[in-house]
Write a protein that holds these residues in place. Structure first.
Motif, PDB file in Angstrom:
ATOM      1  N   CYS A  37       0.847  -1.207   0.000  1.00 35.32           N
ATOM      2  CA  CYS A  37       0.000   0.000   0.000  1.00 35.32           C
ATOM      3  C   CYS A  37       0.881   1.255   0.000  1.00 35.32           C
ATOM      4  O   CYS A  37       1.696   1.448   0.896  1.00 35.32           O
ATOM      5  N   CYS A  97      -7.203   5.394   1.319  1.00 35.70           N
ATOM      6  CA  CYS A  97      -7.451   4.215   0.478  1.00 35.70           C
ATOM      7  C   CYS A  97      -8.015   4.660  -0.859  1.00 35.70           C
ATOM      8  O   CYS A  97      -9.050   5.319  -0.917  1.00 35.70           O
ATOM      9  N   CYS A 100      -7.329   0.748  -4.722  1.00 34.19           N
ATOM     10  CA  CYS A 100      -6.496   0.397  -5.879  1.00 34.19           C
ATOM     11  C   CYS A 100      -6.344  -1.103  -6.079  1.00 34.19           C
ATOM     12  O   CYS A 100      -5.985  -1.556  -7.162  1.00 34.19           O
ATOM     13  N   GLY A 101      -6.548  -1.875  -5.022  1.00 31.74           N
ATOM     14  CA  GLY A 101      -6.511  -3.337  -5.174  1.00 31.74           C
ATOM     15  C   GLY A 101      -5.135  -3.953  -5.060  1.00 31.74           C
ATOM     16  O   GLY A 101      -4.982  -5.169  -5.197  1.00 31.74           O
ATOM     17  N   CYS A 103      -3.162  -4.266  -2.439  1.00 27.14           N
ATOM     18  CA  CYS A 103      -3.021  -5.092  -1.229  1.00 27.14           C
ATOM     19  C   CYS A 103      -3.660  -6.470  -1.445  1.00 27.14           C
ATOM     20  O   CYS A 103      -3.144  -7.483  -0.975  1.00 27.14           O
TER      21      CYS A 103
END
Ligand code: SF4
Ligand code: SF4
Length: 419
Positions: A37, A97, A100-101, A103
């Motif tokens: 992240c 957050c 974004c995907g 993680c």
């Protein structure tokens, strides 16, 4: 307990479906998601560990859906969720957050943390803990049809300018067209040259297309804020317009989350399959290339690289198409380190750019992109999302980096062959 907190907790309970419960149950607390992240890597702040952003939702799951959690709650051994905690977590769930995907890609047990954060936003919004900027954008999207308040006359004015500049007619409300083009407000107001680029490409390749005056907005603030009912209402407007005009396909433009909203979430949100196909503009351009209809007569000679918008590449699967198109139009294309599905987010998605409170943090998150770019020193940066484009331009300027940001569609239009 306040009524808003009660609403939020009820929404949390509803948000905990089988996948969310399984994900919480599977977490082995390895912390690998932190290193994926950009909010964590660029600040070193442990609060930005992705799974930690979900802590209030995890506590509700534990207290209400596990044996030992229920036991502890019954004997007053676990802390109830408070309004103050939700207020604290609001900045973690929204400001830090971008959905974004990244993680979700690294979690060794396959937890889709991004999906969980979206589910958690449902409870945060229901409890009144959503950022003001995002609340305003969602309200404008519902009342005016656009998160930026862009109404039809503004689009019509831009269309007139584009028609004058290109000498081409921009089709509006053409019944039975093959493709209906959606646009993001940012494209209409900040990058109207995108409309001209599409018009030139479609004219040259013989694509039958239209814009709908009833539903031209592609973005979906309901998804970003986390209110499924509003997200569904915005998708339904597009569905109704496409059905009314009897088009065969809807084109999602150069906007990341718009593609995710209409292509991957849309049918689930409205509860039925679409009777048209949704394609991203890059998918269509690559198809036209494959069919031999899209040709260029020259190439960009400068050193180009490509920023993969998260929702188009990582979450949407459109990874190879932009590279095929760049292969056609770029003489000197160089990949950044960590690219394609593992690209780093620009730092502005998921509603972060609409949330002024997050501006400073957004620029910190951009540092990751700066590191990627410093590794290859490109002459120009190409992308396919107007939200990324604005963030990239701002981040580059703030950091004194003289790298122009180009739209891929516009780059192709600039090199189109005559026949
Ligand atoms: S989705 Fe992206 S921004 Fe959000 S927690 Fe995961 S890596 Fe961080
Ligand atoms: S990477 Fe997965 S298992 Fe590890 S802490 Fe994050 S969510 Fe839990």
């Amino acid at each position: 307990m306040s009524a808003s907190l009660q609403r939020g907790l009820n929404a949390f309970r509803e948000a905990i479906n089988a996948p969310v419960a399984t994900f919480f149950n599977s977490c082995v607390h390895c912390g690998m998601c932190a290193q994926a992240c950009h909010f964590y890597t660029e600040t070193g702040d442990p609060r930005y560990t992705p799974i930690h952003k979900l802590e209030p939702l995890r506590r509700v799951w534990k207290q209400e859906y596990t044996f030992w959690g229920r036991y502890a709650k019954a004997f007053g051994l676990s802390k109830p969720i408070t309004d103050a905690e939700l207020e604290e977590w609001e900045t973690l769930v929204y400001d830090s957050c971008t959905l974004c995907g990244r993680c979700s890609m690294v979690c060794p047990v396959g937890n889709d943390i991004t999906y969980m954060i979206r589910r958690m936003r449902e409870g945060m919004a229901a409890s009144g803990h959503a950022p003001e900027g995002l609340v305003g954008a969602t309200r404008r999207a519902i009342t005016t049809g656009s998160p930026m308040g862009v109404k039809l006359p503004a689009l019509q004015a831009q269309i007139r300018d584009v028609e004058q500049e290109t000498g081409l007619k921009i089709p509006v409300d053409v019944n039975g067209a093959d493709y209906m083009l959606l646009l993001s407000s940012m494209e209409i107001m900040n990058f109207p040259e995108f409309i001209g680029a599409v018009a030139r490409i479609f004219d040259r390749t013989g694509v039958s297309w239209t814009i709908s005056s009833a539903a031209f907005e592609a973005t979906n603030s309901g998804i970003q804020i986390g209110v499924s009912d509003l997200a569904a209402e915005l998708v339904q407007r597009v569905v109704s317009a496409a059905e009314h005009l009897q088009v065969k396909n809807v084109i999602s433009p150069e906007c990341g989350h718009a593609y995710m909203a209409i292509r991957w979430e849309g049918p689930n949100l409205v509860g039925k399959a679409f009777n048209f196909k949704v394609v991203h503009i890059l998918e269509l351009l690559d198809d036209l290339r494959k069919q031999g209809r899209l040709k260029v007569s020259s190439k960009e000679l400068q050193k180009l690289t490509y920023h993969d918008p998260c929702q188009i590449s990582r979450r949407g699967g459109v990874v190879q198409q932009p590279r095929n198109l760049l292969d056609m139009v770029a003489q000197n294309f160089v990949e950044m380190p960590d690219t394609g599905t593992m690209n780093w987010c620009c730092g502005a998605g998921g509603g972060v750019s609409t949330n002024e409170r997050a501006d400073e943090l957004r620029m910190k998150a951009f540092k990751r992109k700066q590191t990627q770019l410093n590794a290859i020193q490109p002459d120009a940066l190409v992308s396919a999302c107007s939200n990324c484009r604005i963030q990239l331009e701002e981040g580059l300027e703030v950091n004194g980096m003289d790298i122009p940001v180009l739209s891929l569609t516009e780059t192709i239009a600039a090199h189109l062959a005559d026949d």
